[in-house]
Design a protein around this motif. Structure first.
Motif, PDB file in Angstrom:
ATOM      1  N   LEU A 240      30.785  43.698  45.968  1.00  0.00           N
ATOM      2  CA  LEU A 240      29.897  44.300  44.935  1.00  0.00           C
ATOM      3  C   LEU A 240      30.969  44.733  43.717  1.00  0.00           C
ATOM      4  O   LEU A 240      30.741  44.609  42.376  1.00  0.00           O
ATOM      5  CB  LEU A 240      28.986  45.518  45.316  1.00  0.00           C
ATOM      6  CG  LEU A 240      28.096  44.678  46.282  1.00  0.00           C
ATOM      7  CD1 LEU A 240      27.281  46.134  46.798  1.00  0.00           C
ATOM      8  CD2 LEU A 240      27.153  44.040  45.069  1.00  0.00           C
ATOM      9  N   LYS A 241      32.131  45.081  44.155  1.00  0.00           N
ATOM     10  CA  LYS A 241      32.987  45.763  43.177  1.00  0.00           C
ATOM     11  C   LYS A 241      33.620  44.727  42.107  1.00  0.00           C
ATOM     12  O   LYS A 241      34.054  44.983  41.115  1.00  0.00           O
ATOM     13  CB  LYS A 241      34.057  46.561  43.660  1.00  0.00           C
ATOM     14  CG  LYS A 241      33.927  47.806  44.253  1.00  0.00           C
ATOM     15  CD  LYS A 241      34.900  48.418  44.855  1.00  0.00           C
ATOM     16  CE  LYS A 241      34.621  49.902  45.433  1.00  0.00           C
ATOM     17  NZ  LYS A 241      35.975  50.600  46.096  1.00  0.00           N
ATOM     18  N   THR A 242      33.757  43.497  42.626  1.00  0.00           N
ATOM     19  CA  THR A 242      34.074  42.371  41.963  1.00  0.00           C
ATOM     20  C   THR A 242      33.210  41.157  41.330  1.00  0.00           C
ATOM     21  O   THR A 242      33.489  40.086  41.171  1.00  0.00           O
ATOM     22  CB  THR A 242      35.229  41.564  42.798  1.00  0.00           C
ATOM     23  OG1 THR A 242      34.667  41.154  43.959  1.00  0.00           O
ATOM     24  CG2 THR A 242      36.444  42.575  43.212  1.00  0.00           C
ATOM     25  N   ALA A 243      31.653  41.724  41.507  1.00  0.00           N
ATOM     26  CA  ALA A 243      30.693  40.755  41.213  1.00  0.00           C
ATOM     27  C   ALA A 243      30.802  40.375  39.815  1.00  0.00           C
ATOM     28  O   ALA A 243      30.000  39.182  39.896  1.00  0.00           O
ATOM     29  CB  ALA A 243      29.448  41.423  41.711  1.00  0.00           C
TER      30      ALA A 243
ATOM     31  N   THR B 290      34.362  33.295  40.605  1.00  0.00           N
ATOM     32  CA  THR B 290      34.626  32.936  41.710  1.00  0.00           C
ATOM     33  C   THR B 290      36.276  32.387  41.853  1.00  0.00           C
ATOM     34  O   THR B 290      37.038  32.559  42.774  1.00  0.00           O
ATOM     35  CB  THR B 290      33.862  32.145  42.805  1.00  0.00           C
ATOM     36  OG1 THR B 290      33.883  31.040  41.629  1.00  0.00           O
ATOM     37  CG2 THR B 290      32.375  32.531  42.903  1.00  0.00           C
ATOM     38  N   ASP B 291      36.687  31.983  40.626  1.00  0.00           N
ATOM     39  CA  ASP B 291      38.166  31.370  40.624  1.00  0.00           C
ATOM     40  C   ASP B 291      39.133  32.683  40.279  1.00  0.00           C
ATOM     41  O   ASP B 291      40.343  32.395  40.237  1.00  0.00           O
ATOM     42  CB  ASP B 291      38.180  30.385  39.816  1.00  0.00           C
ATOM     43  CG  ASP B 291      37.896  30.413  38.165  1.00  0.00           C
ATOM     44  OD1 ASP B 291      37.534  31.814  37.896  1.00  0.00           O
ATOM     45  OD2 ASP B 291      38.180  29.673  37.474  1.00  0.00           O
ATOM     46  N   ASP B 292      38.393  33.865  39.831  1.00  0.00           N
ATOM     47  CA  ASP B 292      39.515  35.040  39.700  1.00  0.00           C
ATOM     48  C   ASP B 292      40.371  35.257  41.101  1.00  0.00           C
ATOM     49  O   ASP B 292      39.819  35.078  42.098  1.00  0.00           O
ATOM     50  CB  ASP B 292      38.575  36.077  39.482  1.00  0.00           C
ATOM     51  CG  ASP B 292      39.519  37.622  39.060  1.00  0.00           C
ATOM     52  OD1 ASP B 292      39.848  37.789  38.103  1.00  0.00           O
ATOM     53  OD2 ASP B 292      39.772  38.224  40.198  1.00  0.00           O
TER      54      ASP B 292
ATOM     55  N   TRP C  78      40.930  35.875  46.698  1.00  0.00           N
ATOM     56  CA  TRP C  78      41.866  36.744  47.754  1.00  0.00           C
ATOM     57  C   TRP C  78      40.573  37.266  48.815  1.00  0.00           C
ATOM     58  O   TRP C  78      41.013  37.319  50.002  1.00  0.00           O
ATOM     59  CB  TRP C  78      42.446  37.801  47.271  1.00  0.00           C
ATOM     60  CG  TRP C  78      43.284  38.472  48.146  1.00  0.00           C
ATOM     61  CD1 TRP C  78      44.393  38.283  48.605  1.00  0.00           C
ATOM     62  CD2 TRP C  78      42.831  39.617  49.118  1.00  0.00           C
ATOM     63  NE1 TRP C  78      44.912  39.286  49.714  1.00  0.00           N
ATOM     64  CE2 TRP C  78      43.954  40.215  49.915  1.00  0.00           C
ATOM     65  CE3 TRP C  78      41.673  40.563  48.797  1.00  0.00           C
ATOM     66  CZ2 TRP C  78      43.708  41.353  50.618  1.00  0.00           C
ATOM     67  CZ3 TRP C  78      41.682  41.877  49.363  1.00  0.00           C
ATOM     68  CH2 TRP C  78      42.809  42.045  50.254  1.00  0.00           C
ATOM     69  N   LEU C  79      39.361  37.769  48.439  1.00  0.00           N
ATOM     70  CA  LEU C  79      38.484  38.258  49.255  1.00  0.00           C
ATOM     71  C   LEU C  79      38.024  37.275  50.064  1.00  0.00           C
ATOM     72  O   LEU C  79      37.708  37.304  51.459  1.00  0.00           O
ATOM     73  CB  LEU C  79      37.306  39.135  48.515  1.00  0.00           C
ATOM     74  CG  LEU C  79      37.383  40.375  47.967  1.00  0.00           C
ATOM     75  CD1 LEU C  79      36.487  40.890  47.174  1.00  0.00           C
ATOM     76  CD2 LEU C  79      37.610  41.533  49.022  1.00  0.00           C
ATOM     77  N   MET C  80      37.389  36.150  49.566  1.00  0.00           N
ATOM     78  CA  MET C  80      36.765  35.133  50.257  1.00  0.00           C
ATOM     79  C   MET C  80      37.499  34.197  51.280  1.00  0.00           C
ATOM     80  O   MET C  80      37.254  33.657  51.771  1.00  0.00           O
ATOM     81  CB  MET C  80      36.150  33.898  49.115  1.00  0.00           C
ATOM     82  CG  MET C  80      35.405  34.738  48.175  1.00  0.00           C
ATOM     83  SD  MET C  80      33.895  35.896  49.085  1.00  0.00           S
ATOM     84  CE  MET C  80      33.390  36.766  47.992  1.00  0.00           C
TER      85      MET C  80
END
Length: 444
Positions: free
Chosen positions: A117-120, A124-126, A131-133
């Motif tokens: 949620l913080k990076t929503a 997705t290529d950030d 790194w999260l995924m």
């Protein structure tokens, strides 16, 4: 500048190889036996014997089996060493690693949702989202992460929550759990994109966490809430205490003030000053729990703190790169154990700084220092309790040369009472925040 390999280059390389008189002998040796066996230096056996001027009594070595729980085993082992001394517990006593494993995976799922949620609002290529995924959750962790779990959930003896198939072989549940987390990340990011309210996001997360709890309970068993503690001590005296909670068990039988124990690192890279504390963005497990915090010190002070704690009779949690110059079966960690440079006649040596900066080395395994050999009050080698069972090393104990520690050890956990005034003042500072992929954020 581009450089394609030409036929002339290949011919030159072939001729140079054939011109070396040792090439065929070494080719036969390495192809038959492998790189490690062909380069092993047997002198390392004699140079790293199992004799130490300080050698703590610590009981039998545990076995994490096919799981990445070394950080849990190492931390719980330091606590059980103290318990064994206080309560005369048998050598095979263990605290439940499975209990901590359940709560760690449960909390990591919630921590992952928090970071999703913080990076929503990022694509997705950030790099942060990628790194999260890449690994939504894993078995590994760090000292402060276990402290966060204990402060919230306490501890239990292994008899109260024993090992299961999935705690000992975590690959299957990890695969399903990470698929679930990535699936849920899509839903959460879509809800944010649609302008969902805070209340809707919270309700969705709670439903997701209910699913996570059920999955983990099926895999590990539901965590015990109350239990009876029974044991026979080393003198064969029977003891029993009924209706303990994990929190009351920790308070009575461990009794540590966890705030007293802090992480010290040695990271000699240009971006990390000594006498400064560091934390890592998006690294942790318990939302609102104890954050990861490292104090960076020069290596001589790093080692002296470990020596001081061992002299006081207390074992030391530490993190290192166990994959480098380490002979598993014999239990030897020493520079020169494998003569790769001599075997291949090439240069491979990198400084600790360069190895960190270029991804050649980082912390990947946690163990426990249980002894040290001091000559003129300076360490020459260290005794290490591993968590790979009793069939490796000396019944599970390894020897680490002091030079190996200099090069491949990155973290120790020590009681704050051993810090100098300068170190204590530095440790009290607010930490500098490092990027998520910083090597000091690697999980053991």
């Amino acid at each position: 500048m581009t450089l394609a390999i030409s036929k002339e280059d290949l011919a030159s390389f072939h001729q140079a190889y054939q011109a070396r008189p040792e090439s065929k002998v070494l080719e036969r040796t390495v192809t038959k036996n492998g790189v490690q066996a062909a380069s092993f230096d047997w002198h390392s056996i004699a140079d790293n014997d199992q004799h130490f001027s300080i050698d703590l009594a610590t009981g039998e070595v545990a076995d994490q089996k096919q799981s990445g729980r070394c950080w849990m085993f190492a931390a719980l082992n330091t606590m059980r060493h103290d318990m064994q001394a206080k309560f005369n517990l048998p050598d095979d006593f263990e605290l439940s690693q499975s209990y901590q494993f359940f709560w760690d995976k449960f909390e990591k799922a919630n921590y992952f949702y928090e970071n999703v949620l913080k990076t929503a609002d990022l694509p997705t290529d950030d790099r942060r989202v990628a790194w999260l995924m890449a690994t939504p959750q894993q078995d590994g962790g760090q000292w402060d992460m276990l402290v966060a779990l204990i402060e919230k959930y306490g501890v239990v003896p292994q008899s109260a929550m024993p090992e299961s198939y999935n705690s000992s072989r975590s690959n299957e549940i990890n695969g399903v759990l990470n698929q679930k987390l990535r699936h849920d990340a899509v839903i959460l990011r879509d809800l944010v994109a649609q302008g969902a309210s805070e209340a809707d996001l919270t309700a969705t997360r709670k439903t997701m966490m209910q699913d996570i709890y059920r999955m983990l309970a099926y895999a590990f068993g539901e965590p015990v809430a109350n239990f009876d503690f029974e044991y026979r001590d080393k003198d064969k005296q029977y003891h029993r205490e009924a209706n303990l909670s994990p929190q009351s068990f920790f308070s009575k039988y461990v009794g540590w003030n966890l705030d007293d124990y802090i992480s010290v690192i040695h990271a000699p890279t240009k971006d990390k000053e000594y006498y400064q504390t560091y934390t890592i963005e998006m690294l942790g497990n318990v939302v609102g729990g104890r954050p990861v915090k490292h104090l960076n010190l020069p290596m001589n002070e790093f080692k002296q703190l470990a020596v001081d704690q061992l002299k006081a009779g207390e074992s030391v949690w530490f993190g290192s790169d166990v994959s480098k110059e380490s002979e598993r079966k014999l239990g030897i960690m020493a520079l020169g154990t494998y003569g790769y440079e001599d075997l291949f006649d090439t240069q491979l040596t990198m400084s600790k700084e360069d190895a960190l900066d270029y991804g050649q080395s980082m912390m990947n395994h946690a163990m426990v220092l249980t002894g040290v050999d001091l000559v003129d009050d300076q360490p020459t080698k260290w005794k290490v309790e591993n968590s790979w069972g009793t069939k490796v090393g000396e019944k599970g104990y390894f020897v680490m040369s002091d030079a190996w520690m200099d090069k491949y050890c990155y973290q120790v956990v020590v009681n704050k009472r051993f810090l100098s005034d300068q170190q204590a003042a530095a440790q009290a500072q607010a930490p500098v925040v490092l990027k998520p992929w910083d090597p000091m954020g690697t999980l053991a």
